[in-house]
Design a protein around this motif. Structure first.
Motif, PDB file in Angstrom:
ATOM      1  N   PRO A  31       0.634  -1.172   0.014  1.00  0.00           N
ATOM      2  CA  PRO A  31      -0.025   0.083   0.077  1.00  0.00           C
ATOM      3  C   PRO A  31       0.516   1.435  -0.272  1.00  0.00           C
ATOM      4  O   PRO A  31       2.227   0.879   0.599  1.00  0.00           O
ATOM      5  N   ASP A  32       0.587   2.467  -0.543  1.00  0.00           N
ATOM      6  CA  ASP A  32       0.907   3.945  -0.313  1.00  0.00           C
ATOM      7  C   ASP A  32       1.074   3.759   0.764  1.00  0.00           C
ATOM      8  O   ASP A  32       1.441   5.697   1.892  1.00  0.00           O
ATOM      9  N   ALA A  33      -0.519   3.592   1.592  1.00  0.00           N
ATOM     10  CA  ALA A  33      -0.481   4.846   2.670  1.00  0.00           C
ATOM     11  C   ALA A  33      -1.280   3.844   3.635  1.00  0.00           C
ATOM     12  O   ALA A  33      -2.295   2.788   3.178  1.00  0.00           O
ATOM     13  N   MET A  34      -1.030   3.563   5.015  1.00  0.00           N
ATOM     14  CA  MET A  34      -2.597   3.095   5.645  1.00  0.00           C
ATOM     15  C   MET A  34      -2.740   3.908   6.638  1.00  0.00           C
ATOM     16  O   MET A  34      -2.299   5.328   6.620  1.00  0.00           O
ATOM     17  N   GLY A  35      -3.493   3.427   7.172  1.00  0.00           N
ATOM     18  CA  GLY A  35      -4.608   4.575   8.237  1.00  0.00           C
ATOM     19  C   GLY A  35      -5.256   4.712   9.463  1.00  0.00           C
ATOM     20  O   GLY A  35      -5.856   3.282   8.912  1.00  0.00           O
ATOM     21  N   TRP A  36      -6.102   5.477   9.612  1.00  0.00           N
ATOM     22  CA  TRP A  36      -7.633   4.716  10.837  1.00  0.00           C
ATOM     23  C   TRP A  36      -8.082   5.784  10.934  1.00  0.00           C
ATOM     24  O   TRP A  36      -7.497   7.374  10.812  1.00  0.00           O
ATOM     25  N   TYR A  37      -9.467   5.821  10.534  1.00  0.00           N
ATOM     26  CA  TYR A  37     -10.446   7.067  10.193  1.00  0.00           C
ATOM     27  C   TYR A  37     -11.336   6.427  11.591  1.00  0.00           C
ATOM     28  O   TYR A  37     -11.536   5.268  12.434  1.00  0.00           O
TER      29      TYR A  37
END
Length: 118
Positions: A31-37
Protein backbone atom coordinates in the motif's frame (compact mmCIF):
# COMPACT_ATOMS: atom_id res chain seq x y z
CA UNK A 1 -10.69 -11.86 -1.19
CA UNK A 2 -8.60 -9.46 0.85
CA UNK A 3 -9.92 -8.50 4.25
CA UNK A 4 -8.55 -6.13 6.85
CA UNK A 5 -8.81 -7.63 10.31
CA UNK A 6 -8.91 -5.19 13.22
CA UNK A 7 -8.27 -5.87 16.89
CA UNK A 8 -7.55 -4.06 20.13
CA UNK A 9 -10.69 -2.05 20.74
CA UNK A 10 -12.55 -2.01 24.01
CA UNK A 11 -13.60 -0.04 27.06
CA UNK A 12 -11.04 2.10 28.83
CA UNK A 13 -11.12 4.83 31.47
CA UNK A 14 -10.14 8.41 30.66
CA UNK A 15 -6.38 8.74 30.68
CA UNK A 16 -5.91 5.12 29.74
CA UNK A 17 -4.36 3.54 26.68
CA UNK A 18 -5.28 1.16 23.91
CA UNK A 19 -3.41 -0.21 20.93
CA UNK A 20 -5.26 -1.04 17.74
CA UNK A 21 -3.95 -3.39 15.09
CA UNK A 22 -5.06 -3.98 11.53
CA UNK A 23 -3.66 -6.61 9.20
CA UNK A 24 -4.51 -7.80 5.72
CA UNK A 25 -5.74 -11.37 5.68
CA UNK A 26 -3.83 -12.29 2.55
CA UNK A 27 -1.05 -11.19 0.24
CA UNK A 28 -1.42 -7.71 -1.18
CA UNK A 29 0.59 -5.31 -3.26
CA UNK A 30 2.33 -2.81 -1.03
CA UNK A 31 0.00 0.00 0.00
CA UNK A 32 1.00 3.60 -0.54
CA UNK A 33 -0.70 4.63 2.66
CA UNK A 34 -2.24 3.05 5.72
CA UNK A 35 -4.38 4.84 8.20
CA UNK A 36 -7.09 5.06 10.79
CA UNK A 37 -10.42 6.82 10.65
CA UNK A 38 -13.16 7.05 13.23
CA UNK A 39 -16.86 7.72 13.37
CA UNK A 40 -18.68 8.82 16.49
CA UNK A 41 -22.46 8.58 16.84
CA UNK A 42 -24.18 11.27 14.81
CA UNK A 43 -20.96 12.39 13.15
CA UNK A 44 -19.22 11.75 9.85
CA UNK A 45 -16.16 9.59 9.55
CA UNK A 46 -12.98 11.58 10.10
CA UNK A 47 -9.28 11.02 9.62
CA UNK A 48 -7.34 10.13 12.75
CA UNK A 49 -3.86 9.25 11.50
CA UNK A 50 -2.14 8.05 8.35
CA UNK A 51 1.30 6.78 7.45
CA UNK A 52 2.80 6.45 3.98
CA UNK A 53 5.01 3.67 2.71
CA UNK A 54 7.92 6.05 3.29
CA UNK A 55 7.00 6.58 6.92
CA UNK A 56 5.48 10.05 6.68
CA UNK A 57 2.73 10.50 9.24
CA UNK A 58 -0.26 12.78 9.45
CA UNK A 59 -2.52 13.29 12.47
CA UNK A 60 -5.73 15.04 13.25
CA UNK A 61 -5.11 18.03 15.50
CA UNK A 62 -7.29 16.50 18.18
CA UNK A 63 -4.99 13.49 18.63
CA UNK A 64 -1.53 14.99 18.10
CA UNK A 65 0.77 14.21 20.97
CA UNK A 66 -1.46 11.40 22.21
CA UNK A 67 -1.74 8.92 19.33
CA UNK A 68 1.02 7.28 17.33
CA UNK A 69 0.55 5.44 14.06
CA UNK A 70 3.10 2.90 12.90
CA UNK A 71 3.32 0.08 10.41
CA UNK A 72 5.08 -3.13 9.56
CA UNK A 73 5.16 -3.30 5.79
CA UNK A 74 6.48 -6.86 5.76
CA UNK A 75 3.46 -8.00 7.75
CA UNK A 76 0.99 -5.67 6.03
CA UNK A 77 -0.02 -4.39 9.43
CA UNK A 78 -0.78 -0.93 10.77
CA UNK A 79 -1.01 0.03 14.43
CA UNK A 80 -2.48 2.88 16.39
CA UNK A 81 -1.15 3.49 19.89
CA UNK A 82 -3.69 5.58 21.77
CA UNK A 83 -2.59 7.24 25.00
CA UNK A 84 -4.22 9.75 27.34
CA UNK A 85 -7.59 8.77 26.00
CA UNK A 86 -10.51 11.14 26.39
CA UNK A 87 -14.27 10.55 26.26
CA UNK A 88 -14.25 12.50 22.99
CA UNK A 89 -12.20 9.68 21.46
CA UNK A 90 -15.15 7.32 21.77
CA UNK A 91 -15.98 6.07 18.28
CA UNK A 92 -15.80 3.16 15.91
CA UNK A 93 -12.30 3.07 14.47
CA UNK A 94 -11.72 1.88 10.93
CA UNK A 95 -8.39 1.02 9.33
CA UNK A 96 -7.66 1.75 5.70
CA UNK A 97 -5.09 0.55 3.18
CA UNK A 98 -4.78 2.45 -0.07
CA UNK A 99 -2.68 1.93 -3.18
CA UNK A 100 -2.52 4.23 -6.17
CA UNK A 101 -1.58 3.58 -9.78
CA UNK A 102 -1.03 0.02 -10.93
CA UNK A 103 -3.00 -2.58 -9.00
CA UNK A 104 -4.73 0.15 -7.06
CA UNK A 105 -7.11 -0.55 -4.22
CA UNK A 106 -8.88 1.01 -1.28
CA UNK A 107 -9.51 -1.50 1.51
CA UNK A 108 -11.42 -0.83 4.72
CA UNK A 109 -11.66 -2.75 7.94
CA UNK A 110 -15.00 -3.58 9.53
CA UNK A 111 -14.42 -1.27 12.47
CA UNK A 112 -13.63 -1.76 16.13
CA UNK A 113 -15.38 0.02 18.99
CA UNK A 114 -13.36 2.22 21.33
CA UNK A 115 -15.21 3.51 24.35
CA UNK A 116 -13.61 5.92 26.83
CA UNK A 117 -15.74 6.28 29.92
CA UNK A 118 -15.65 6.27 33.70
Amino acid sequence: QVQLVESGGGLVQPGGSLRLSCAASGSIFSPDAMGWYRQAPGKQRELVATITSGGITNYADSVKGRFTVSRDNAKNTVYLQMNSLKPEDTAVYYCNFRRDGSFSYDYWGQGTQVTVSS
